[in-house]
Design a protein around this motif. Structure first.
Motif, PDB file in Angstrom:
ATOM      1  N   ASN A  44       0.781  -1.161  -0.018  1.00  0.00           N
ATOM      2  CA  ASN A  44       0.107  -0.206  -0.032  1.00  0.00           C
ATOM      3  C   ASN A  44       0.766   1.261  -0.064  1.00  0.00           C
ATOM      4  O   ASN A  44       0.549   2.262  -0.728  1.00  0.00           O
ATOM      5  N   VAL A 212     -11.835  12.679   5.144  1.00  0.00           N
ATOM      6  CA  VAL A 212     -11.825  11.976   3.852  1.00  0.00           C
ATOM      7  C   VAL A 212     -10.820  12.173   3.014  1.00  0.00           C
ATOM      8  O   VAL A 212     -10.263  11.611   2.118  1.00  0.00           O
ATOM      9  N   CYS A 215      -8.128  10.042   3.203  1.00  0.00           N
ATOM     10  CA  CYS A 215      -8.486   8.634   2.621  1.00  0.00           C
ATOM     11  C   CYS A 215      -8.490   8.808   0.947  1.00  0.00           C
ATOM     12  O   CYS A 215      -8.255   7.668   0.379  1.00  0.00           O
ATOM     13  N   GLU A 216      -8.577   9.918   0.439  1.00  0.00           N
ATOM     14  CA  GLU A 216      -8.826   9.978  -1.090  1.00  0.00           C
ATOM     15  C   GLU A 216      -7.326  10.167  -1.563  1.00  0.00           C
ATOM     16  O   GLU A 216      -7.045   9.511  -2.729  1.00  0.00           O
ATOM     17  N   PRO A 218      -4.219   8.571  -1.531  1.00  0.00           N
ATOM     18  CA  PRO A 218      -3.759   7.606  -2.246  1.00  0.00           C
ATOM     19  C   PRO A 218      -3.937   7.282  -3.507  1.00  0.00           C
ATOM     20  O   PRO A 218      -3.258   6.542  -4.313  1.00  0.00           O
ATOM     21  N   SER A 219      -5.308   7.282  -3.855  1.00  0.00           N
ATOM     22  CA  SER A 219      -5.880   7.042  -5.132  1.00  0.00           C
ATOM     23  C   SER A 219      -5.386   8.025  -6.103  1.00  0.00           C
ATOM     24  O   SER A 219      -5.461   7.688  -7.104  1.00  0.00           O
TER      25      SER A 219
ATOM     26  N   GLU B 146     -12.995   1.931   0.154  1.00  0.00           N
ATOM     27  CA  GLU B 146     -11.579   2.812   0.039  1.00  0.00           C
ATOM     28  C   GLU B 146     -10.598   2.400  -0.715  1.00  0.00           C
ATOM     29  O   GLU B 146     -10.494   1.389  -1.181  1.00  0.00           O
ATOM     30  N   TYR B 147      -9.510   3.454  -1.329  1.00  0.00           N
ATOM     31  CA  TYR B 147      -8.795   2.808  -2.101  1.00  0.00           C
ATOM     32  C   TYR B 147      -7.942   1.819  -2.067  1.00  0.00           C
ATOM     33  O   TYR B 147      -7.901   0.723  -2.844  1.00  0.00           O
ATOM     34  N   PHE B 148      -7.321   1.663  -0.915  1.00  0.00           N
ATOM     35  CA  PHE B 148      -6.291   0.453  -0.539  1.00  0.00           C
ATOM     36  C   PHE B 148      -7.026  -0.687  -0.559  1.00  0.00           C
ATOM     37  O   PHE B 148      -6.685  -1.935  -1.126  1.00  0.00           O
ATOM     38  N   LEU B 185     -20.351  10.125   1.897  1.00  0.00           N
ATOM     39  CA  LEU B 185     -19.118  10.438   1.327  1.00  0.00           C
ATOM     40  C   LEU B 185     -18.901  10.010  -0.355  1.00  0.00           C
ATOM     41  O   LEU B 185     -19.430   9.087  -0.779  1.00  0.00           O
ATOM     42  N   LEU B 187     -16.591   9.408  -2.103  1.00  0.00           N
ATOM     43  CA  LEU B 187     -15.457   8.460  -2.263  1.00  0.00           C
ATOM     44  C   LEU B 187     -16.368   6.960  -2.243  1.00  0.00           C
ATOM     45  O   LEU B 187     -16.089   6.198  -2.981  1.00  0.00           O
ATOM     46  N   ARG B 210     -21.581   2.717   8.356  1.00  0.00           N
ATOM     47  CA  ARG B 210     -20.776   2.868   9.407  1.00  0.00           C
ATOM     48  C   ARG B 210     -21.593   3.375  10.464  1.00  0.00           C
ATOM     49  O   ARG B 210     -22.704   4.068  10.443  1.00  0.00           O
TER      50      ARG B 210
END
Ligand SMILES: Nc1ncnc2c1ncn2[C@@H]1O[C@H](COP(=O)(O)OP(=O)(O)OP(=O)(O)O)[C@@H](O)[C@H]1O
Ligand SMILES: Nc1ncnc2c1ncn2[C@@H]1O[C@H](COP(=O)(O)OP(=O)(O)OP(=O)(O)O)[C@@H](O)[C@H]1O
Ligand SMILES: [Mg+2]
Ligand SMILES: [Mg+2]
Lengths: 248, 248
Positions: A44, A212, A215-216, A218-219, B146-148, B185, B187, B210
């Motif tokens: 990751n 958030v 969290c965004e 890395p994409s 989420e991305y990962f 969200l 995302l 959540r």
């Protein structure tokens, strides 16, 4: 020899990779020549910086470490990419027998020219994390303010003490970072209170809020410091970086 | 032979344990004689139900499996507790050489009298998860939007295919569960869209929102179905349970 940080916690999804990426980026931006090592077969940290995992991990090949290093989009931040091939990573782990032989040797040969090294660990207390700890000067533990995270803390602290007592390394406790904190939740405030009561000074003042934009990032293959420099998450990581640099 | 579910994903903190606990509880409440097996050295499934981890894992002792089983607070739900001693868990893993020899034998001897078995796996694609998969009839993969999480999915699917092709087991793909979904969200909505486009029918209709009550339940040693029966999280797990039971 520069500072070598392991970011470790056997609990999954507590923000190890996010913390490793963003603190490495913050230190590079603060002028430190920074190396980030991806020790997790999930890779990751590698993909989160927009880079490619390798077929064979730089720490298990015969070539000198610096031949496996890659530049990232951020000047001053170099990466030793992760590798998805589990057996590669097992060679590293087995070769160590729980001591950091391979990792520590390679590291000491390969890291001239770096002021600081960050090692992203997998969610486990197995040989990979143990090798990283034994090769490090400090360990940072990110934790979420939730029940299971609290439980795992005691076990991790036990492991860190074992590595320190085995000696041979120079491991010190770097500190505990509270991550993904949603201050509106009573549960988060209670757990933060408990962690600070119990662990006192080793808990950093700076906490990383749930954001958030973190969290965004890395994409987009970027640290949140570049993806969303004005975000609460970015500011928190800069604040944490300064708290760490002042610790020397 | 009853259905045996592995809850697996190498990505950390995606809700494997939460899903294993709450689906096992839902099935017990639906009248199924349910066994939950804690295969993770972190022992979160065990403590999350208010039980004690054991010194030596029931799957590596010489005693018949049923001697290691414990009752939980919920009638109809039995637990094979986890054990924190890593070398125990390594014996299980090594004994298997990546095939589920030990686990599958023990399981087939030990699970008469259960309609359904749930296995909570650690965040890894190593021998423990592989043994669990090889002993299972179906695998459920919880993922966060989420991305990962997206990145890890492809690797997990690859591992599941390997286990299926090695044969000897009866593993089928149970499905993908979207967890900790914050529908506000963008995302989360984007990633959910991508997952459904890519994976189609194997993604369950029911998604787990959540919900802080889901997060608080383990500190009370209860499933969220008992801790907060009217919560959105509880309703979602009941809905998911029914979707799974209708799959037979
Ligand atoms: N402050 C934050 N706010 C919102 N989301 C976050 C934050 N920090 C991390 N995340 C997200 O939470 C998820 C888990 O974070 P991350 O992958 O860094 O944890 P980890 O401990 O490295 O996980 P693993 O145990 O799988 O290695 C990721 O999708 C990440 O983008
Ligand atoms: N729907 C939800 N809403 C809010 N919090 C949740 C939800 N599901 C799980 N959590 C919380 O998120 C954290 C991670 O969940 P959990 O421990 O079940 O994940 P995991 O995949 O089993 O982690 P690991 O990889 O460490 O085994 C826990 O603190 C849990 O209580
Ligand atoms: Mg990580
Ligand atoms: Mg778990």
């Amino acid at each position: 020899m520069g500072r070598i940080f392991s970011v470790a916690n056997q609990k999954g999804g507590v923000g190890k990779t996010t913390t490793a990426i963003n603190l490495a980026a913050a230190m590079a931006k603060a002028g430190k020549r920074t190396l980030l090592i991806d020790l997790d077969p999930q890779c990751n940290a590698t993909t989160g910086l927009g880079c490619e995992p390798t077929n064979s991990h730089g720490l298990v090949t015969r070539r000198p470490l610096r031949e496996s290093l890659v530049a990232t989009y951020l000047s001053g931040l170099t990466l030793l990419p992760g590798s998805r091939t589990f057996h590669d990573v097992e060679i590293l782990a087995k070769g160590d027998q729980g001591e950091s032989g391979v990792l520590r040797e390679h590291l000491s040969d390969g890291i001239d020219g770096f002021d600081v090294v960050w090692i992203d660990c997998p969610p486990s207390t197995g040989p990979l994390t143990q090798s990283a700890l034994a090769a490090s000067s400090e360990v940072l533990m990110p934790i979420q303010c939730e029940y299971f995270a609290m439980e795992g803390l005691t076990q991790m602290i036990g492991l860190i003490r074992d590595v320190m007592q085995r000696g041979g390394g120079r491991l010190e406790f770097g500190g505990i970072v509270l991550t993904m904190v949603d201050a509106s939740l009573e549960l988060a405030r209670e757990v933060e209170g408990e962690v600070r009561d119990f662990f006192g000074e080793i808990v950093f003042e700076a906490v990383i809020p749930r954001d958030v934009l973190v969290c965004e990032a890395p994409s987009h293959g970027r640290s949140v410091l570049d993806y969303a420099p004005q975000s609460r998450g970015a500011w928190a990581y800069i604040e944490l970086c300064q708290e760490i640099l002042e610790m020397t």
